[in-house]
Write a protein that holds these residues in place. Structure first.
Motif, PDB file in Angstrom:
ATOM      1  N   ARG A 127       0.881  -1.022   0.064  1.00  0.00           N
ATOM      2  CA  ARG A 127      -0.071   0.010   0.069  1.00  0.00           C
ATOM      3  C   ARG A 127       0.981   1.224  -0.016  1.00  0.00           C
ATOM      4  O   ARG A 127       1.872   1.121   0.825  1.00  0.00           O
ATOM      5  N   ARG A 128       0.536   2.231  -0.941  1.00  0.00           N
ATOM      6  CA  ARG A 128       1.177   3.338  -0.987  1.00  0.00           C
ATOM      7  C   ARG A 128       0.636   4.518   0.093  1.00  0.00           C
ATOM      8  O   ARG A 128      -0.917   4.452  -0.312  1.00  0.00           O
ATOM      9  N   ALA A 129       1.151   5.398   0.897  1.00  0.00           N
ATOM     10  CA  ALA A 129       0.393   6.367   1.288  1.00  0.00           C
ATOM     11  C   ALA A 129       1.457   7.667   1.137  1.00  0.00           C
ATOM     12  O   ALA A 129       2.563   7.533   1.876  1.00  0.00           O
ATOM     13  N   GLN A 130       1.227   8.606   0.382  1.00  0.00           N
ATOM     14  CA  GLN A 130       2.089   9.705   0.002  1.00  0.00           C
ATOM     15  C   GLN A 130       3.155   9.036  -0.513  1.00  0.00           C
ATOM     16  O   GLN A 130       3.395   8.147  -1.164  1.00  0.00           O
ATOM     17  N   ALA A 131       4.348   9.315   0.366  1.00  0.00           N
ATOM     18  CA  ALA A 131       5.878   8.709   0.026  1.00  0.00           C
ATOM     19  C   ALA A 131       6.025   7.562   0.465  1.00  0.00           C
ATOM     20  O   ALA A 131       7.359   6.640   0.338  1.00  0.00           O
ATOM     21  N   LEU A 132       5.286   6.907   1.351  1.00  0.00           N
ATOM     22  CA  LEU A 132       5.386   5.746   1.993  1.00  0.00           C
ATOM     23  C   LEU A 132       4.893   4.597   1.498  1.00  0.00           C
ATOM     24  O   LEU A 132       3.828   4.749   0.849  1.00  0.00           O
ATOM     25  N   ARG A 133       5.626   3.522   1.732  1.00  0.00           N
ATOM     26  CA  ARG A 133       4.945   2.008   1.291  1.00  0.00           C
ATOM     27  C   ARG A 133       4.776   1.074   2.362  1.00  0.00           C
ATOM     28  O   ARG A 133       5.906   0.839   3.268  1.00  0.00           O
ATOM     29  N   PHE A 134       3.891   0.509   2.426  1.00  0.00           N
ATOM     30  CA  PHE A 134       3.562  -0.787   3.717  1.00  0.00           C
ATOM     31  C   PHE A 134       3.494  -1.874   2.877  1.00  0.00           C
ATOM     32  O   PHE A 134       2.371  -2.108   2.040  1.00  0.00           O
ATOM     33  N   ASP A 135       4.014  -2.823   3.477  1.00  0.00           N
ATOM     34  CA  ASP A 135       3.448  -4.348   3.085  1.00  0.00           C
ATOM     35  C   ASP A 135       2.159  -4.715   4.061  1.00  0.00           C
ATOM     36  O   ASP A 135       2.399  -4.967   5.215  1.00  0.00           O
ATOM     37  N   ALA A 280       5.994  -5.891  12.861  1.00  0.00           N
ATOM     38  CA  ALA A 280       6.986  -5.984  11.840  1.00  0.00           C
ATOM     39  C   ALA A 280       7.580  -4.413  11.417  1.00  0.00           C
ATOM     40  O   ALA A 280       6.693  -3.807  11.215  1.00  0.00           O
ATOM     41  N   ARG A 281       8.839  -4.389  11.765  1.00  0.00           N
ATOM     42  CA  ARG A 281       9.196  -3.165  11.279  1.00  0.00           C
ATOM     43  C   ARG A 281       9.646  -3.259   9.801  1.00  0.00           C
ATOM     44  O   ARG A 281      10.370  -3.748   9.106  1.00  0.00           O
ATOM     45  N   ASN A 282       8.435  -2.634   9.009  1.00  0.00           N
ATOM     46  CA  ASN A 282       8.476  -2.796   7.555  1.00  0.00           C
ATOM     47  C   ASN A 282       9.798  -2.072   6.800  1.00  0.00           C
ATOM     48  O   ASN A 282      10.192  -2.548   5.940  1.00  0.00           O
ATOM     49  N   ALA A 283      10.348  -1.168   7.687  1.00  0.00           N
ATOM     50  CA  ALA A 283      11.531  -0.630   7.266  1.00  0.00           C
ATOM     51  C   ALA A 283      12.784  -1.532   7.082  1.00  0.00           C
ATOM     52  O   ALA A 283      13.884  -1.155   6.518  1.00  0.00           O
ATOM     53  N   SER A 284      12.622  -2.411   7.713  1.00  0.00           N
ATOM     54  CA  SER A 284      13.967  -3.600   8.000  1.00  0.00           C
ATOM     55  C   SER A 284      13.988  -4.553   6.746  1.00  0.00           C
ATOM     56  O   SER A 284      14.892  -5.098   6.638  1.00  0.00           O
ATOM     57  N   THR A 294       8.990   2.572   9.253  1.00  0.00           N
ATOM     58  CA  THR A 294       7.647   2.369   8.969  1.00  0.00           C
ATOM     59  C   THR A 294       7.292   0.910   9.705  1.00  0.00           C
ATOM     60  O   THR A 294       8.422   0.131   9.841  1.00  0.00           O
ATOM     61  N   TRP A 295       6.274   0.667  10.085  1.00  0.00           N
ATOM     62  CA  TRP A 295       5.720  -0.499  10.834  1.00  0.00           C
ATOM     63  C   TRP A 295       4.343  -0.996  10.513  1.00  0.00           C
ATOM     64  O   TRP A 295       3.573  -0.285   9.858  1.00  0.00           O
ATOM     65  N   VAL A 296       4.234  -2.388  10.433  1.00  0.00           N
ATOM     66  CA  VAL A 296       2.746  -2.613   9.937  1.00  0.00           C
ATOM     67  C   VAL A 296       2.738  -3.797  11.265  1.00  0.00           C
ATOM     68  O   VAL A 296       3.343  -4.560  11.699  1.00  0.00           O
ATOM     69  N   ILE A 297       1.402  -3.654  11.827  1.00  0.00           N
ATOM     70  CA  ILE A 297       1.064  -4.365  12.966  1.00  0.00           C
ATOM     71  C   ILE A 297      -0.248  -5.041  12.633  1.00  0.00           C
ATOM     72  O   ILE A 297      -1.247  -4.321  12.392  1.00  0.00           O
ATOM     73  N   HIS A 298      -0.518  -6.353  12.811  1.00  0.00           N
ATOM     74  CA  HIS A 298      -1.514  -7.159  12.461  1.00  0.00           C
ATOM     75  C   HIS A 298      -2.243  -7.456  13.898  1.00  0.00           C
ATOM     76  O   HIS A 298      -1.473  -7.792  14.803  1.00  0.00           O
ATOM     77  N   ALA A 299      -3.604  -7.239  13.925  1.00  0.00           N
ATOM     78  CA  ALA A 299      -4.554  -7.515  15.013  1.00  0.00           C
ATOM     79  C   ALA A 299      -4.646  -9.043  15.019  1.00  0.00           C
ATOM     80  O   ALA A 299      -4.644  -9.743  13.757  1.00  0.00           O
ATOM     81  N   SER A 300      -4.906  -9.712  16.089  1.00  0.00           N
ATOM     82  CA  SER A 300      -4.908 -11.263  16.082  1.00  0.00           C
ATOM     83  C   SER A 300      -6.608 -11.578  15.317  1.00  0.00           C
ATOM     84  O   SER A 300      -7.418 -10.703  15.332  1.00  0.00           O
ATOM     85  N   PRO A 301      -6.706 -12.577  15.063  1.00  0.00           N
ATOM     86  CA  PRO A 301      -7.968 -13.057  14.177  1.00  0.00           C
ATOM     87  C   PRO A 301      -9.236 -12.629  15.462  1.00  0.00           C
ATOM     88  O   PRO A 301     -10.379 -12.253  15.017  1.00  0.00           O
ATOM     89  N   ASP A 302      -9.189 -13.080  16.513  1.00  0.00           N
ATOM     90  CA  ASP A 302     -10.153 -13.036  17.736  1.00  0.00           C
ATOM     91  C   ASP A 302     -10.386 -11.326  17.766  1.00  0.00           C
ATOM     92  O   ASP A 302     -11.495 -10.940  17.769  1.00  0.00           O
ATOM     93  N   TRP A 303      -9.563 -10.555  18.052  1.00  0.00           N
ATOM     94  CA  TRP A 303      -9.717  -9.082  18.199  1.00  0.00           C
ATOM     95  C   TRP A 303     -10.139  -8.534  16.654  1.00  0.00           C
ATOM     96  O   TRP A 303     -11.021  -7.868  17.027  1.00  0.00           O
ATOM     97  N   SER A 304      -9.562  -9.159  15.755  1.00  0.00           N
ATOM     98  CA  SER A 304     -10.287  -8.353  14.455  1.00  0.00           C
ATOM     99  C   SER A 304     -11.722  -8.727  14.336  1.00  0.00           C
ATOM    100  O   SER A 304     -12.346  -7.921  13.629  1.00  0.00           O
ATOM    101  N   ARG A 305     -12.021 -10.018  14.602  1.00  0.00           N
ATOM    102  CA  ARG A 305     -13.298 -10.412  14.353  1.00  0.00           C
ATOM    103  C   ARG A 305     -14.370  -9.716  15.594  1.00  0.00           C
ATOM    104  O   ARG A 305     -15.361  -9.198  15.064  1.00  0.00           O
ATOM    105  N   ALA A 306     -13.713  -9.214  16.515  1.00  0.00           N
ATOM    106  CA  ALA A 306     -14.641  -8.627  17.747  1.00  0.00           C
ATOM    107  C   ALA A 306     -14.943  -7.128  17.246  1.00  0.00           C
ATOM    108  O   ALA A 306     -15.616  -6.544  17.657  1.00  0.00           O
ATOM    109  N   HIS A 307     -13.863  -6.767  16.528  1.00  0.00           N
ATOM    110  CA  HIS A 307     -13.683  -5.396  16.308  1.00  0.00           C
ATOM    111  C   HIS A 307     -14.073  -4.930  14.619  1.00  0.00           C
ATOM    112  O   HIS A 307     -13.896  -3.845  14.214  1.00  0.00           O
TER     113      HIS A 307
END
Ligand SMILES: Cc1cc2nc3c(=O)[nH]c(=O)nc-3n(C[C@H](O)[C@H](O)[C@H](O)COP(=O)(O)OP(=O)(O)OC[C@H]3O[C@@H](n4cnc5c(N)ncnc54)[C@H](O)[C@@H]3O)c2cc1C
Length: 390
Positions: A127-135, A280-284, A294-307
Motif C-alpha cells: 500500500r502506498r500512502a504519500q511517499a510511504l509504502r507498507f506491506d 513488523a518493522r516494515n523498514a527493515s 515504518t511498521w505494520v501491526i496485525h491484530a489477532s483473528p479474535d480481536w479483528s473479529r470482535a472489532h
C-alpha cells in the motif's frame, strides 16, 4: 493485425459515448476515449499508446489498450490470436490467479485475467500512502515444496524477491514491496485491471462475464475463479455446500510511520496472546524506501473479529494504543492508517487444491483451498492450470 484490433475492441474496455454495451462484430473501427483508431492504420495498439502520451486518461480501466501495452506484451498478445487451446478467463490477479495464468501461458494458452483492483498481488499487497509504502497484507513467504521454492529462486535471481531476517528462518519478501513477488508471474499476461466481475453465466457459447456495466463481449470456454471462498460463493451461490465448508478469519492491519525509531524492538515478532498477532518493522525489509521508520501491526483473528465493523479511525487508535503497550512506550507517530482484511487467512481450508464445477468448465481455488499461505495460493493456481492443460 486488424483481427487483433477487433479482438481488443470486443473486450468492451474502451467505452466511447453512446457505444452499445456489446461491441459490434469483428473488423469494426476501434475507438476509445483517446479518439478513433482504425485497423488500416497498422498497429493500432502502439499508435493508441503514442496518442495517449500527454493526454489525460482517467484510469487504467478507462482504456486498457492505451495504458497497459508494452512492445513485448503486444507481440505476445498478437501471437495469442493463433492459440489453439481453450479460451480461459481468470478472476483475480493474486498469486493463485497469476500462477495459473503463468503456467497456462507456458503451455501456449493465453488467458485473460480480470482484476477488480488496480494492481497485482491481491493479499500479497503493498500500500502506498504519500511517499510511504507498507506491506499491509502478507509479511513474508516461506517455501516448503519444490514448486514454490523453484519459483522463489527465480524471483530472487531476477531481483523480485530477497531474504528477510536470519537465513535459518527461510523468510523472503518481494521487492520493492510484497506485491513485487507476483511480478514474474504477471509478465506478458493480459490483465484487465479495475474490472470487478459481478456475475458469470455459462451458456452454449461458453462463459459470459458481467461487470456493473453489463456483460462483456468476450466468451470463454473455461473459467477460473480465485477470489476468497466467501466472495466466490456470492458469484456461485449454488456451490454453497463445498464453499461454505471453508472458513476465513479477518485481520485488521495498522500501518505506522514514526518520527522517532524504536530500536529496542525486534524487526519481526509473532505474538500468541493479546490483541496483536504480528508486529513488523516494515523498514527493515530489503530495498525499502529510506525515510521515517515504518511498521505494520496485525491484530489477532479474535480481536479483528470482535472489532470488525468499527470505523477505521477507531481501530487505528485502538491498535496504536496496543502497539504502545507492546513497545512499552508511546510511539512518535507521523502517519497512521488502518486497513480491514475481511477475508485474510483461511482457518478451515477446502482440503484439496481446487474445486471443479459445471462439468470442469469452472475451477475455483486460491489459498483457501490448501492453507493460509502464499505458497498454498501458488500451488492451487498451478494445480488448476495443470487440470486445464490436461
Ligand atoms: C494480513 C495478512 C497477513 C498475511 N500474512 C502472510 C504471511 O506472512 N505469509 C504468507 O505466506 N501468507 C500470508 N497471508 C496470506 C496470503 O496473503 C494469502 O494466502 C495469499 O496472498 C492468497 O492469494 P490468492 O491469490 O489465493 O488470493 P488473493 O490474494 O485474495 O487474490 C484474489 C484476487 O482476486 C481479486 N478479486 C476478488 N474478487 C474479484 C472479482 N469479483 N472480480 C475481479 N477480481 C476479484 C482480488 O482483488 C485479489 O486481487 C496473509 C494475509 C493477510 C491478509
Amino acid at each position: 493485425m486488424s483481427g487483433f484490433l477487433s479482438s481488443r475492441h470486443r473486450s468492451g474496455h474502451c467505452p466511447a459515448p453512446g457505444r452499445p454495451r456489446v461491441s459490434p462484430p469483428a473488423r469494426s473501427v476501434l475507438s476509445c476515449s483517446c479518439g478513433p483508431l482504425s485497423p488500416d492504420r497498422g498497429c493500432g495498439l502502439y499508435e493508441a499508446r503514442a496518442a495517449c502520451k500527454g493526454t489525460a486518461v482517467e484510469s487504467r480501466a478507462c482504456c486498457h489498450i492505451c495504458t497497459g501495452c508494452t512492445k513485448d506484451t503486444h507481440e505476445r498478445k498478437a501471437d495469442s490470436m493463433d492459440q489453439a487451446g481453450p479460451r480461459v478467463a481468470i478472476i483475480g490477479a493474486g498469486i493463485a490467479g497469476l500462477s495459473c495464468a503463468a503456467r497456462l501461458r507456458a503451455a501456449g494458452i493465453w488467458p485473460v485475467v480480470f482484476e477488480k483492483s488496480r494492481g497485482i498481488g491481491g493479499r500479497t499487497a503493498t500500500r502506498r500512502a504519500q511517499a510511504l509504502r507498507f506491506d499491509h497484507g502478507a509479511q513474508y513467504v516461506t517455501a516448503k515444496g519444490p514448486g514454490f521454492a523453484m519459483y522463489l529462486g527465480r524471483a530472487i535471481t531476477a531481483g523480485h524477491a530477497s531474504r528477510w531476517g536470519a537465513p535459518a528462518l527461510g523468510r523472503h519478501v518481494g521487492l520493492p514491496g510484497m506485491s513485487g513477488l507476483a511480478q514474474p508471474l504477471a509478465d506478458g499476461v493480459e490483465i484487465r485491471f479495475g474490472t470487478e466481475i459481478r456475475a458469470a453465466r455459462h451458456g452454449p457459447d461458453g462463459w459470459t462475464l458481467s461487470t456493473d456495466d453489463g456483460p462483456l463481449a468476450d466468451r470463454f470456454d473455461r473459467l477460473v475463479c480465485t477470489c476468497p471462498a466467501p466472495q466466490a460463493l456470492r458469484l456461485f451461490p449454488d456451490l454453497g455446500g463445498a464453499l461454505a465448508h471453508v472458513e476465513m478469519a479477518p485481520c485488521w492491519a495498522l500501518m505506522l510511520a514514526l518520527d522517532t525509531p524504536m530500536p529496542h524492538l525486534p524487526d519481526a515478532e509473532k505474538l500468541s496472546e493479546g490483541p496483536l498477532s504480528f508486529v513488523a518493522r516494515n523498514a527493515s525489509k530489503p530495498a525499502r524506501d529510506p525515510g521515517p521508520e515504518t511498521w505494520v501491526i496485525h491484530a489477532s483473528p479474535d480481536w479483528s473479529r470482535a472489532h470488525l465493523e468499527l470505523e477505521k479511525e477507531t481501530v487505528r487508535d485502538l491498535l496504536a494504543q496496543a502497539f504502545a503497550a507492546h513497545a512499552g512506550q508511546a510511539p512518535a507517530i507521523a502517519h497512521a492508517t488502518a486497513h480491514r482484511w475481511r477475508f485474510a487467512m483461511v482457518t478451515r481450508p477446502l482440503g484439496q487444491p481446487f474445486l471443479s464445477a459445471r462439468d470442469g468448465h469452472l475451477l475455483l481455488g486460491g489459498d483457501w483451498a490448501l492453507g493460509p499461505r502464499v505458497e498454498a495460493a501458488f500451488d492451487s493456481g498451478h494445480a488448476m492450470a495443470k487440470a486445464l492443460i490436461g
